[in-house]
Design a protein around this motif. Structure first.
Motif, short mmCIF file in Angstrom:
data_model
loop_
_atom_site.label_atom_id
_atom_site.label_comp_id
_atom_site.label_asym_id
_atom_site.label_seq_id
_atom_site.Cartn_x
_atom_site.Cartn_y
_atom_site.Cartn_z
N GLY A 73 -144.80 -21.74 27.25
CA GLY A 73 -145.92 -20.77 26.55
C GLY A 73 -146.84 -20.30 27.44
N PRO A 74 -147.87 -19.48 26.84
CA PRO A 74 -148.67 -18.93 27.57
C PRO A 74 -149.72 -20.06 27.97
CG PRO A 74 -148.76 -17.76 25.42
CD PRO A 74 -147.86 -19.12 25.56
N LYS A 75 -150.32 -19.94 29.07
CA LYS A 75 -151.31 -20.90 29.78
C LYS A 75 -152.30 -21.11 28.66
CE LYS A 75 -152.81 -21.79 34.43
NZ LYS A 75 -152.99 -21.71 35.73
N GLY A 76 -152.65 -22.52 28.59
CA GLY A 76 -153.59 -23.20 27.65
C GLY A 76 -153.23 -23.18 26.18
N GLY A 114 -140.69 -22.99 16.92
CA GLY A 114 -141.81 -23.69 17.28
C GLY A 114 -143.02 -22.73 16.88
N CYS A 115 -144.28 -23.55 17.30
CA CYS A 115 -145.42 -22.83 16.75
C CYS A 115 -146.28 -22.84 17.90
CB CYS A 115 -146.11 -23.38 15.41
SG CYS A 115 -147.66 -22.81 15.13
N GLN A 116 -146.95 -21.79 18.40
CA GLN A 116 -147.91 -21.81 19.68
C GLN A 116 -149.11 -21.76 19.04
OE1 GLN A 116 -146.48 -18.72 22.26
NE2 GLN A 116 -145.25 -20.18 23.42
N GLN A 163 -146.35 -11.32 33.89
CA GLN A 163 -147.71 -11.94 34.15
C GLN A 163 -147.87 -13.25 33.44
OE1 GLN A 163 -151.07 -9.50 34.28
NE2 GLN A 163 -152.29 -11.15 34.90
N GLY A 164 -147.34 -13.30 32.27
CA GLY A 164 -147.53 -14.23 31.25
C GLY A 164 -146.56 -15.42 31.66
N PHE A 165 -145.21 -15.00 32.03
CA PHE A 165 -144.39 -16.08 32.58
C PHE A 165 -144.79 -16.48 33.93
CE2 PHE A 165 -140.86 -14.17 29.91
CZ PHE A 165 -140.44 -15.45 29.37
N GLN A 196 -147.13 -23.99 35.06
CA GLN A 196 -147.02 -25.03 33.84
C GLN A 196 -145.74 -25.85 34.12
OE1 GLN A 196 -149.94 -23.36 30.36
NE2 GLN A 196 -147.68 -23.40 29.93
N LEU A 197 -144.58 -25.17 34.09
CA LEU A 197 -143.32 -25.70 34.43
C LEU A 197 -143.35 -26.55 35.93
CD1 LEU A 197 -140.33 -26.39 34.04
CD2 LEU A 197 -139.76 -24.02 34.56
#
Length: 165
Positions: free
Chosen positions: A34-37, A55-57, A148-150, A156-157
């Motif tokens: 998911g997105p950072k943060g 899932g829920c972000q 950019q999001g990835f 994070q990965l």
């Protein structure tokens, strides 16, 4: 007409089996996707052809919550995952993206993992499925932002894989 969509390639300093594991095991997936943060709550994860991830972000402040789902098409451990990704409600029904009414309802993602001297080369290709002209245009115009999001997700990965070795 660009049907390739998004093409991302990244090398991870981790064995391919582990990289596949963190993509397919709910105990791992929620810790980095998911997105950072943002935090991710995995409601359901059944990684097999026809199976579903739900899932829920939630945003860092907890104000914003977005549900999403994957429907797995192909699962070949440890080298390939194919899934259709959509925004959804908490029941898993496909819904329009909250940020753009023309965002494609379905995105087809193809993930391949290649072993390279103990490291893993990840290739992710994604693009709209059964999209209208407007949906294709919305995707194309936002592709740089999605890429950019990835980058944040892959960061994070990277950190998560390091913590697992």
């Amino acid at each position: 007409m660009n049907t390739q969509g998004l093409l991302l390639k990244r090398e991870f300093d981790a064995p391919r089996e582990l990289v596949f594991e963190v993509w397919t095991n709910p105990a791992h997936f929620g810790n980095w996707w998911g997105p950072k943060g943002f935090s991710l709550e995995v409601a359901k994860m059944d990684v097999r052809p026809g199976g579903m991830f739900l899932g829920c972000q939630k945003s860092p402040d907890g104000q914003q919550a977005m549900w999403g789902k994957f429907v797995y098409q192909e699962v070949q451990a440890p080298e390939k995952l194919v899934w259709v990704q959509s925004f959804s409600d908490e029941e898993g029904n496909t819904v329009r993206a909250p940020f753009n009414p023309n965002w494609p309802l379905e995105i087809l993602n193809i993930l391949t993992l290649e072993e390279n001297e103990g490291k893993t080369v990840l290739t992710l290709q994604g693009g709209p499925l059964n999209a209208s002209k407007e949906e294709q245009e919305a995707f194309d115009s936002m592709a740089p932002m999605v890429a950019q999001g990835f980058e944040g997700t892959f960061e994070q990965l990277t950190n998560y894989l390091a913590s697992q070795q």
